[in-house]
Every structure is written in structure tokens, then in C-alpha cells.
Design an enzyme around this catalytic site. Structure first.
Site, PDB file in Angstrom:
ATOM      1  N   HIS A   1     -54.026  11.217  19.841  1.00 53.24           N
ATOM      2  CA  HIS A   1     -52.891  10.820  19.647  1.00 53.24           C
ATOM      3  C   HIS A   1     -52.017  11.874  19.092  1.00 53.24           C
ATOM      4  O   HIS A   1     -50.918  12.319  19.864  1.00 53.24           O
ATOM      5  CB  HIS A   1     -52.846   9.761  18.431  1.00 53.24           C
ATOM      6  CG  HIS A   1     -51.522   9.270  18.101  1.00 53.24           C
ATOM      7  ND1 HIS A   1     -51.180   7.865  18.329  1.00 53.24           N
ATOM      8  CD2 HIS A   1     -50.582   9.877  17.621  1.00 53.24           C
ATOM      9  CE1 HIS A   1     -49.882   7.799  17.918  1.00 53.24           C
ATOM     10  NE2 HIS A   1     -49.461   9.157  17.210  1.00 53.24           N
ATOM     11  N   GLU A   2     -52.602  12.677  18.074  1.00 52.89           N
ATOM     12  CA  GLU A   2     -51.788  13.768  17.575  1.00 52.89           C
ATOM     13  C   GLU A   2     -51.724  14.888  18.768  1.00 52.89           C
ATOM     14  O   GLU A   2     -50.423  15.400  18.857  1.00 52.89           O
ATOM     15  CB  GLU A   2     -52.464  14.145  16.532  1.00 52.89           C
ATOM     16  CG  GLU A   2     -51.772  14.681  15.168  1.00 52.89           C
ATOM     17  CD  GLU A   2     -50.505  13.557  15.079  1.00 52.89           C
ATOM     18  OE1 GLU A   2     -49.368  13.937  15.245  1.00 52.89           O
ATOM     19  OE2 GLU A   2     -50.828  12.439  14.499  1.00 52.89           O
TER      20      GLU A   2
ATOM     21  N   CYS B   1     -47.220   5.059  15.105  1.00 49.87           N
ATOM     22  CA  CYS B   1     -46.621   6.116  15.194  1.00 49.87           C
ATOM     23  C   CYS B   1     -45.499   6.609  14.390  1.00 49.87           C
ATOM     24  O   CYS B   1     -44.805   5.901  14.404  1.00 49.87           O
ATOM     25  CB  CYS B   1     -46.408   6.954  16.584  1.00 49.87           C
ATOM     26  SG  CYS B   1     -45.758   8.418  16.719  1.00 49.87           S
ATOM     27  N   LEU B   2     -45.412   7.764  13.693  1.00 52.74           N
ATOM     28  CA  LEU B   2     -44.413   7.836  12.700  1.00 52.74           C
ATOM     29  C   LEU B   2     -43.059   8.023  13.674  1.00 52.74           C
ATOM     30  O   LEU B   2     -41.943   7.796  13.135  1.00 52.74           O
ATOM     31  CB  LEU B   2     -44.464   9.123  11.893  1.00 52.74           C
ATOM     32  CG  LEU B   2     -45.536   9.195  10.902  1.00 52.74           C
ATOM     33  CD1 LEU B   2     -45.717  10.558  10.221  1.00 52.74           C
ATOM     34  CD2 LEU B   2     -45.399   8.148   9.896  1.00 52.74           C
TER      35      LEU B   2
ATOM     36  N   GLY C   1     -51.036  11.995  10.164  1.00 51.84           N
ATOM     37  CA  GLY C   1     -51.185  13.062  11.113  1.00 51.84           C
ATOM     38  C   GLY C   1     -49.749  13.419  11.438  1.00 51.84           C
ATOM     39  O   GLY C   1     -49.020  12.384  11.608  1.00 51.84           O
TER      40      GLY C   1
ATOM     41  N   GLN D   1     -42.638  16.606  16.307  1.00 53.13           N
ATOM     42  CA  GLN D   1     -42.176  15.458  15.611  1.00 53.13           C
ATOM     43  C   GLN D   1     -41.001  15.636  14.453  1.00 53.13           C
ATOM     44  O   GLN D   1     -40.466  14.877  14.087  1.00 53.13           O
ATOM     45  CB  GLN D   1     -43.212  14.395  14.792  1.00 53.13           C
ATOM     46  CG  GLN D   1     -44.238  13.790  15.917  1.00 53.13           C
ATOM     47  CD  GLN D   1     -45.213  12.954  15.230  1.00 53.13           C
ATOM     48  OE1 GLN D   1     -46.256  13.496  14.999  1.00 53.13           O
ATOM     49  NE2 GLN D   1     -45.014  11.613  15.011  1.00 53.13           N
TER      50      GLN D   1
ATOM     51  N   HIS E   1     -49.017  14.417  21.287  1.00 50.94           N
ATOM     52  CA  HIS E   1     -47.565  14.739  20.783  1.00 50.94           C
ATOM     53  C   HIS E   1     -47.167  16.278  21.374  1.00 50.94           C
ATOM     54  O   HIS E   1     -46.010  16.491  21.712  1.00 50.94           O
ATOM     55  CB  HIS E   1     -47.427  14.809  19.263  1.00 50.94           C
ATOM     56  CG  HIS E   1     -47.336  13.448  18.711  1.00 50.94           C
ATOM     57  ND1 HIS E   1     -46.028  12.774  19.104  1.00 50.94           N
ATOM     58  CD2 HIS E   1     -47.777  12.908  17.797  1.00 50.94           C
ATOM     59  CE1 HIS E   1     -46.089  11.422  18.601  1.00 50.94           C
ATOM     60  NE2 HIS E   1     -47.438  11.350  17.827  1.00 50.94           N
TER      61      HIS E   1
HETATM   62 NI    NI Z   1     -47.671   9.663  16.597  1.00 48.53          NI
END
Ligand code: NI
Length: 215
Positions: free
Chosen positions: A145-146, A103-104, A49, A54, A149
Site C-alpha cells: 500500500h505504502e 489511507c491517510l 505508514g 502524501q 504511493h
Molecule cells: Ni495510504
């Protein structure tokens, strides 16, 4: 089309709420390029995701794609690539459950977070159609989670127990080193095996290590 840089925790963009995407721009060349770049970036970083903030774009757009994974990963269900524009989430049941999240934008780390497990997601498709879907279990966690952001929230904000947060590798290895050093009796072989499998944590570390849950 291009792979964009995924910004990391500490960058101010990750901490401010994103703006609603102006629907009159859906389908524009600029919109198509952004979505295409998000997809390429998601694949390049090996995530499941990605939210526009991000990649330093303050707009309410999320992409999610979960490949069909082996059943040994249990609850991870196949979710085809989809773009979620201006999404909202409503919890539709009281049940919560926790997962080790990664998380990225917080690379190499993981933490255990509990979230509602039954949600309704309302969003706009790239074609401008209002859609509403239910998500349960692991997928419900991914959505939350997404979409966090888009609000400037990162999963480390939501930990119940700060001890259940750290570098993926360290979380396991440090536990072993600590036990070896401070144990009042020698560790048995099966105990070391248990530590390696993450059983020293109330919630285990196996799931995340296996699922590559980078969202
Ligand atoms: Ni994340």
C-alpha cells in the site's frame, strides 16, 4: 521539525510517480528534517505508514511504524519505526489475501483489497546501507500500500468489488438501514448484530475498524 499537511485524493501529487531519492543527499540537514517531519506527521495523524508524496514531496521515501497492539488484533505485528529509501518489492510466493485498507489520503473511507502476502523488500537505510527484508501477511499489505504511493497508485484503484468501498461508518450503518427497509421478513436480533460486526460483507469490516489501518 513540523507536522506537515497530508494531502488527499484529488491532489495531483498523489497520482504521479515519485523520483528516486538522490543518495548523495542522505544525511544532509534537509534529509534529516524531511524524515523527522514524516515521523511527526505519521504520529500526529495516527497512521502506521506514510509516503513522502502524501506530504507533497515527490521523492521515494516511506516511513512505517506499527506499535505493539493487543493480540485481539491478530496479525498485526510490532514493527519499529523505519525509513525506506528507494524501495522495491518482489513477490516471492503466489498466495494472496485481502484486508480492509484505509489511507491517510482517503480519510474516513475503507476498501477491501487483495494483495500478495509474501514479499521481499529491498531498500536503502538513512545511513546508505542496502537492506533486504521479507514481509508476510498484514505487514506485506502495508508495504505494498505504502510503496504504491510512490507510483501514484491509491488503494481504491485496486478494488475487486466497488461495493466493498465506502465510508467506514456508512458501510456498516447503511447496510443495516437497507436490510431493515427492504428485508422480506423482520430481522432477527442476531442478524442485526452480524450486520454491526460487518458480517454482511463477504470479508467483514471488523478488522479495519479495530486496526485503525491508516496507511
Ligand atoms: Ni495510504
Amino acid at each position: 521539525m513540523a507536522v506537515r499537511e497530508v494531502i488527499r485524493m484529488g491532489h495531483p501529487r498523489l497520482r504521479v510517480p515519485a523520483a528516486p531519492y538522490p543518495t548523495e543527499h542522505l544525511g544532509s540537514a534537509e534529509f534529516n528534517e524531511l524524515v523527522s517531519d514524516m515521523r511527526e506527521t505519521l504520529h500526529a495523524y495516527g497512521g502506521i505508514g506514510l509516503a513522502a508524496p502524501q506530504i507533497d514531496v515527490g521523492l521515494r521515501i516511506v516511513v512505517i511504524e506499527i506499535e505493539n497492539t493487543s493480540t485481539r488484533y491478530g496479525e498485526i505485528e510490532h514493527t519499529p519505526f523505519e525509513v525506506y529509501i528507494n524501495p522495491t518489492i518482489t513477490s516471492i510466493a503466489d498466495e494472496t489475501a485481502g484486508y480492509w485498507e484505509g489511507c491517510l489520503s482517503v480519510p474516513g473511507m475503507m476498501g477491501y483489497v487483495e494483495r500478495p502476502q509474501h514479499i521481499l523488500v529491498d531498500y536503502l537505510t538513512p545511513g546508505g546501507v542496502d537492506k533486504s527484508i521479507e514481509a508476510h501477511g498484514f505487514l506485506a499489505t502495508v508495504f505494498q500500500h505504502e510503496f504504491d504511493h510512490l507510483e501514484g497508485i491509491l488503494y481504491p484503484d485496486l478494488l475487486d468489488d466497488p461495493l466493498e468501498f465506502g465510508y467506514c461508518v456508512k458501510l456498516v450503518r447503511t447496510q443495516i438501514a437497507f436490510r431493515l427497509r427492504y428485508a422480506v421478513r423482520p430481522l432477527q436480533r442476531d442478524e442485526i448484530g452480524g450486520l454491526l460486526a460487518g458480517q454482511s460483507y463477504a470479508h467483514g469490516t471488523e478488522a479495519l475498524t479495530r486496526s485503525r489501518m491508516r496507511i
